[in-house]
Design a protein around this motif. Structure first.
Motif, PDB file in Angstrom:
ATOM      1  N   THR A  89      -7.829 -29.183   3.405  1.00 36.62           N
ATOM      2  CA  THR A  89      -8.128 -28.568   4.699  1.00 36.62           C
ATOM      3  C   THR A  89      -8.851 -27.235   4.546  1.00 36.62           C
ATOM      4  O   THR A  89      -9.812 -26.943   5.263  1.00 36.62           O
ATOM      5  CB  THR A  89      -6.820 -28.377   5.476  1.00 36.62           C
ATOM      6  N   LYS A 145     -15.658 -31.868  12.969  1.00 30.09           N
ATOM      7  CA  LYS A 145     -16.218 -30.532  12.685  1.00 30.09           C
ATOM      8  C   LYS A 145     -16.970 -29.988  13.883  1.00 30.09           C
ATOM      9  O   LYS A 145     -16.871 -28.819  14.233  1.00 30.09           O
ATOM     10  CB  LYS A 145     -17.181 -30.604  11.487  1.00 30.09           C
ATOM     11  N   GLN A 150      -8.363 -36.725   7.888  1.00 27.87           N
ATOM     12  CA  GLN A 150      -9.692 -36.382   7.366  1.00 27.87           C
ATOM     13  C   GLN A 150     -10.470 -35.578   8.398  1.00 27.87           C
ATOM     14  O   GLN A 150     -10.412 -35.880   9.596  1.00 27.87           O
ATOM     15  CB  GLN A 150     -10.464 -37.691   7.083  1.00 27.87           C
ATOM     16  N   VAL A 151     -11.199 -34.556   7.936  1.00 35.55           N
ATOM     17  CA  VAL A 151     -12.076 -33.819   8.860  1.00 35.55           C
ATOM     18  C   VAL A 151     -13.463 -34.453   8.808  1.00 35.55           C
ATOM     19  O   VAL A 151     -14.223 -34.236   7.869  1.00 35.55           O
ATOM     20  CB  VAL A 151     -12.129 -32.312   8.497  1.00 35.55           C
ATOM     21  N   THR A 152     -13.758 -35.262   9.805  1.00 39.75           N
ATOM     22  CA  THR A 152     -15.055 -35.954   9.856  1.00 39.75           C
ATOM     23  C   THR A 152     -16.122 -35.016  10.428  1.00 39.75           C
ATOM     24  O   THR A 152     -15.814 -33.947  10.954  1.00 39.75           O
ATOM     25  CB  THR A 152     -14.950 -37.171  10.795  1.00 39.75           C
ATOM     26  N   GLU A 153     -17.379 -35.442  10.356  1.00 38.95           N
ATOM     27  CA  GLU A 153     -18.470 -34.640  10.923  1.00 38.95           C
ATOM     28  C   GLU A 153     -18.265 -34.439  12.425  1.00 38.95           C
ATOM     29  O   GLU A 153     -18.480 -33.358  12.963  1.00 38.95           O
ATOM     30  CB  GLU A 153     -19.828 -35.327  10.682  1.00 38.95           C
ATOM     31  N   MET A 190      -4.042 -35.109   5.387  1.00 37.26           N
ATOM     32  CA  MET A 190      -4.799 -34.484   4.317  1.00 37.26           C
ATOM     33  C   MET A 190      -3.995 -33.285   3.826  1.00 37.26           C
ATOM     34  O   MET A 190      -3.113 -32.795   4.534  1.00 37.26           O
ATOM     35  CB  MET A 190      -6.189 -34.076   4.790  1.00 37.26           C
ATOM     36  N   ALA A 239     -12.368 -27.990   3.762  1.00 40.08           N
ATOM     37  CA  ALA A 239     -13.087 -28.596   4.896  1.00 40.08           C
ATOM     38  C   ALA A 239     -13.457 -27.559   5.945  1.00 40.08           C
ATOM     39  O   ALA A 239     -14.486 -27.668   6.612  1.00 40.08           O
ATOM     40  CB  ALA A 239     -12.228 -29.696   5.523  1.00 40.08           C
ATOM     41  N   ASP A 275     -10.229 -29.937  -3.381  1.00 38.99           N
ATOM     42  CA  ASP A 275     -11.642 -30.075  -2.991  1.00 38.99           C
ATOM     43  C   ASP A 275     -11.802 -30.801  -1.657  1.00 38.99           C
ATOM     44  O   ASP A 275     -12.730 -30.545  -0.904  1.00 38.99           O
ATOM     45  CB  ASP A 275     -12.395 -30.906  -4.044  1.00 38.99           C
ATOM     46  N   LYS A 276     -10.906 -31.780  -1.418  1.00 39.51           N
ATOM     47  CA  LYS A 276     -10.999 -32.541  -0.169  1.00 39.51           C
ATOM     48  C   LYS A 276      -9.949 -32.077   0.833  1.00 39.51           C
ATOM     49  O   LYS A 276      -9.638 -32.780   1.788  1.00 39.51           O
ATOM     50  CB  LYS A 276     -10.825 -34.036  -0.463  1.00 39.51           C
ATOM     51  N   ARG A 280     -14.132 -24.438   5.393  1.00 42.81           N
ATOM     52  CA  ARG A 280     -14.869 -23.283   4.863  1.00 42.81           C
ATOM     53  C   ARG A 280     -16.133 -22.995   5.676  1.00 42.81           C
ATOM     54  O   ARG A 280     -16.460 -21.840   5.915  1.00 42.81           O
ATOM     55  CB  ARG A 280     -15.201 -23.527   3.375  1.00 42.81           C
TER      56      ARG A 280
END
Lengths: 255, 255
Positions: B205, B160, B154-157, B197, B208, B202-203, B210
Motif C-alpha cells: 500500500t 488511483k 489491489q490498487v488499480t489504475e 494487500m 502504491a 514493492d506491491k 507513493r
C-alpha cells in the motif's frame, strides 16, 4: 484491534490475566454451553473466530439454528467442534486435549420461547417453541451443584425440584416488572411476551424462590431498564433482603 | 448490562457524550454504510437492535446476504430501513426525520473477495466474487472528499484515479507483510488469500500510494499482528515517514 500506546502496554503487562496463555491469541475458553439461539446467547461466538480450538455444546434445536446459518461458519469446523447434547442426560465435557475436566454437566429444558428472529407467528403455541429452545445448565463437581438459567418464563414444580438444594443458582433477572419496557418507552413488549418472568410481584422470581432451599441466588441477564442494577435503589435493597445477589462484570463465584 | 456502582454513575454523568441524547437508549447513529458482508463489517449491526430508527445502506450483493440471514431480523423492519445503493452513483443520505444531511455519498467497487463464510470454493474466480461484494465509500461535503476503504486486494489504475486529490483516505491496513499470519502461527492464510494487500513491500500500500496525491492518509482495519499498531515500532516509524497515520479508538478526523 487496539492502538497499544506505551501507557496501555504497561497496563496490559501489569495484568497477566488478560494476556493470552499460549501464543498470541489463545483464550482460556475450551467449551461454550448454549442456552438458546437468541442473539444474546449466540452472537458472542462470532468473537471467538480466532482459530483457537474449543467445543460448542448445545441442544439439537439450538445447534440446528447454528447449522442453518452460514455466518457461524467463521468458526472453522476443523478447529471448533459442535457437540449435540441430549436434555436431562449428564455428560462430562473434555479439555481440547481430550482429558477429563472433572465437571459433570446437564442441560435441561426450561419454559421459554423461540428466538426473537425465528418467530413465525405470535400465537402462544408459535412462541413457546419446542423442548431445547430454552435450556438451563447444571454443573456438578465435588458434591456442589451450580445451576445457570439466564432465561425463564415460569418456575414450574419440576424446575423447583431441580433447584432445591443447589449450591448456587444464577437466574434470569431481565426485568423488575412485566410492563417495564413499555412504561419506559423502550419497546412494545411485556416480559411475558419475551419469555421472561419478572423479578418482583406475586408471580415473580423472588416469590417463586421463597420456598426453594438454595445456598446462593444470583440475578444475571439483567436488562438495563431493571433498577436492581443500581447499588442504591429501593429495588436493590428488596432483592438483597430476599437473599439475592446481583451479578456484575468480572464476578467470580465459588460455592 | 452494567452494574452501575455509584463511582461508575459519577463517571458516566461526567461524560455527557456517552449518554443517550433522547430517551434511555438512543444513539447518534442514523445511517450505517456496509462495505462488505464479512463478520467484521456486519456483526456490529446486532449490537444496534434497540429499536432505534436508522438506515442500513449497502450494495445489492451485501444486502442480499442480510436478507438471506434471519439473525439480522433482530433489526425490526418497521424501525431499521434497508436501502439498496447502486455502485458509482452518488446519493444523499437523509436523517431519520427525512431531512437532508448535507453529505453526498458514493459506494464503489474495489478489488476484494467474497465473505469468508460465503466461500464456495477456493479457485481465484470463486474467491473474487462479484462487483459489490467489497466496496469503498466516498463522502463529499463542502468541496472536501473523504474515502473509506477498509478492505482492498489491489490498487488499480481506476482506483488511483478516484483517490487522487482526496482530502482524507482511510485505507486497509490489515497486515504489514503477506505471510504475517502464517509466520506468527495465527492461521494458514496469506493476506492475498484474505483479500488484503499488505502495507509494506514493492506491491504494498505504501508503494502504491507513493504517486497518488492525497492530503491525509490513515491506516484503519489493522490486524493485531501488524507491528504498526505499536507506537514505538520500526514499522510505525516507516509508515509515518511515508506520510501515513495510524487510526486509534476514538479518533476524530477533520479534513
Amino acid at each position: 484491534m487496539i492502538n497499544a500506546s506505551p501507557d496501555l502496554r504497561q497496563q496490559i503487562e501489569a495484568q497477566p490475566f488478560i494476556q493470552p496463555r499460549q501464543g498470541l491469541r489463545s483464550s482460556p475458553i475450551e467449551g461454550v454451553m448454549l442456552t438458546g439461539a437468541d442473539v444474546d446467547a449466540i452472537a458472542g461466538l462470532l468473537h471467538l473466530r480466532e482459530r483457537q480450538p474449543f467445543t460448542v455444546y448445545g441442544s439439537d434445536r439450538v445447534l440446528a439454528v447454528l447449522e442453518a446459518n452460514p455466518i457461524f461458519d467463521v468458526l472453522a469446523r476443523d478447529c471448533v467442534r459442535r457437540e449435540r447434547v441430549a436434555l436431562n442426560a449428564p455428560f462430562e465435557p473434555r479439555h481440547v486435549d481430550g482429558s477429563a475436566c472433572g465437571l459433570e454437566v446437564e442441560l435441561f429444558d426450561v419454559p421459554g420461547k423461540v428466538a426473537l428472529y425465528l418467530e413465525r407467528g405470535s400465537s402462544p403455541a408459535d412462541l413457546q417453541g419446542e423442548p431445547g429452545d430454552t435450556v438451563g445448565v447444571e454443573v456438578r463437581a465435588r458434591g456442589e451443584r451450580l445451576i445457570y438459567i439466564p432465561g425463564c418464563a415460569q418456575v414450574t414444580e419440576r424446575l423447583k425440584q431441580r433447584l432445591a438444594g443447589a449450591s448456587v443458582v444464577l437466574f434470569d433477572g431481565t426485568l423488575w416488572e412485566d410492563d417495564e419496557m413499555i412504561r419506559l418507552g423502550l419497546g412494545p413488549k411485556t416480559g411475558a411476551r419475551m419469555g421472561h418472568m419478572s423479578v418482583s410481584g406475586d408471580k415473580g422470581t423472588m416469590a417463586a424462590f421463597r420456598d426453594i432451599p438454595v445456598r446462593r441466588k444470583i440475578f444475571v441477564h439483567i436488562n438495563n431498564s431493571n433498577p436492581i442494577l443500581l447499588d442504591d435503589s429501593v429495588e436493590r435493597r428488596l432483592v438483597m433482603k430476599a437473599g439475592w445477589e446481583v451479578a456484575y462484570d468480572g464476578m467470580e463465584v465459588s460455592p
